[in-house]
Structure formats: C-alpha cells, structure tokens
Design a protein around this motif. Sequence first.
Motif, short mmCIF file in Angstrom:
data_model
loop_
_atom_site.label_atom_id
_atom_site.label_comp_id
_atom_site.label_asym_id
_atom_site.label_seq_id
_atom_site.Cartn_x
_atom_site.Cartn_y
_atom_site.Cartn_z
N THR A 7 -3.17 -8.29 0.16
CA THR A 7 -4.34 -8.01 1.00
C THR A 7 -5.15 -9.28 1.26
O THR A 7 -5.55 -9.55 2.39
N LEU A 64 -9.35 -0.64 -2.28
CA LEU A 64 -9.73 -1.54 -1.19
C LEU A 64 -11.08 -1.11 -0.63
O LEU A 64 -11.92 -1.94 -0.30
N ARG A 115 -13.97 -1.93 -3.10
CA ARG A 115 -14.03 -3.38 -3.41
C ARG A 115 -14.00 -3.66 -4.91
O ARG A 115 -14.64 -4.60 -5.38
N TRP A 167 -3.36 -6.49 -4.17
CA TRP A 167 -4.53 -7.30 -3.84
C TRP A 167 -4.15 -8.70 -3.38
O TRP A 167 -4.78 -9.25 -2.47
N GLY A 175 -4.22 1.28 -4.28
CA GLY A 175 -4.58 -0.12 -4.08
C GLY A 175 -5.13 -0.77 -5.34
O GLY A 175 -5.96 -1.66 -5.27
N GLN A 193 0.83 -1.21 0.00
CA GLN A 193 0.00 0.00 0.00
C GLN A 193 0.86 1.26 0.00
O GLN A 193 0.47 2.28 -0.56
N CYS A 245 -14.20 0.57 5.52
CA CYS A 245 -14.73 -0.53 4.69
C CYS A 245 -16.03 -1.07 5.28
O CYS A 245 -17.00 -1.32 4.55
#
Length: 201
Positions: free
Chosen positions: A68, A190, A193, A65, A59, A53, A170
């Motif tokens: 993550t 992120l 989504r 990803w 992101g 990041q 989130c």
Amino acid sequence: MVTVTRHRSPSVGKEVVERLADELADSVRNLDTSSAIFGIALNEALLQVQMHQALNPRGNRHPTWVATVSAMQVGSAAFAAATAPGLVEKLTATIDMSHPDIATIAPRDLLQCILYPPIHLFYLFVRKDHEGFNRALAEALELHKAYWSREDRSDDIAGYLALGPLAMACLAYDAGFPIEVESEYLPIRLLDRSWLGEFPT
C-alpha cells in the motif's frame, strides 16, 4: 452498521506475489527513463495492492502495508509529474460529465458500477452529507460486488478491493465522518490508519 460481503475468496500463489514485486521494483528503478514508466509502475503497484488485499481483506499484515505504501509513493510521484494548471476545472468537468446517463467513454456497467460511485461519494463528502455518504458507500460496494460477480470477471484480482470507494471512505474518515459500512472490500486497517507512521511515505 451495514455489511457488504465479498463476491468470492481468491487463490493467489506465492510465485505470483514474488513476480509482481520484482516487476514493480524494475519499473521503479526505471522511472527516470521515460514518462510512460510512471503509468506502468502505477498499474503494477495497484495490482500488487489489490493482490495483497485479496489475500488479507482486513489489511492488517505487514506485506499488505508495504504494498500500500509503495502504491501511494508511486501514485504521488506520478501525480506530481502530471499535475498541470487547470486541475480544479478538470475535476469539475469530470463530475459533470461522469454520470452514467451522460458519459460515453466506457461500457455502461463499468461507468455505473465502478467509475461513477467514487465521484458521487466525493460530491457527498464535499457537501458534508454524512448520512448520504454512508448510503452511497453501501450502494457503491454493492455495485462493485455486482460488477465483479459476473462469471467472466469473478476471478480477476482487481475485484477484491473497491479502490475508489476505499479512497473516498478514507478521505471521509479523516474528516471525521462516521463510517457505518463494513466490508472486506474496504480493509478496516487501511481505513482506520492503524499502521500510520510505521513507514516513511
């Protein structure tokens, strides 16, 4: 829309990226050997996310990803291994005892700038206070920036991602809260989504 800028730009070499990936892979392979490995693997996975990041603040790159998703999987496994009766009571006690004026478990600036803001955001999320949540989110990012701007911390890779505020943002986004704060501390891809469903989780 409120914008919170990052405190500086990082420099991370390719060899560091590769070394962290190798260390995490070793820890994951050894998860069944000791319960202590879960903590090590989770720390390594989070460090890998923070590093990616830092280099990719939006992101939106594949390696970001992958890192993550790996961290989510390790975190889920660690949580499942540690979950015990009394979780609700523990969360309630955490909220009650985590205010910087009460808590004594960590240095005051760490409590005030890093540990307490996500708990306060969770409280506002539960109350469905959209406006208060956005104000507190902007404040949490400013506190994060102030904490990591100190000269002895400014190069630390952990400072480039506001993990606690990101998690709460989130959660709020998924619940339909309008997120009116933008920052490289909160990677937009992120938060929105955009890669959801691209990886098995």
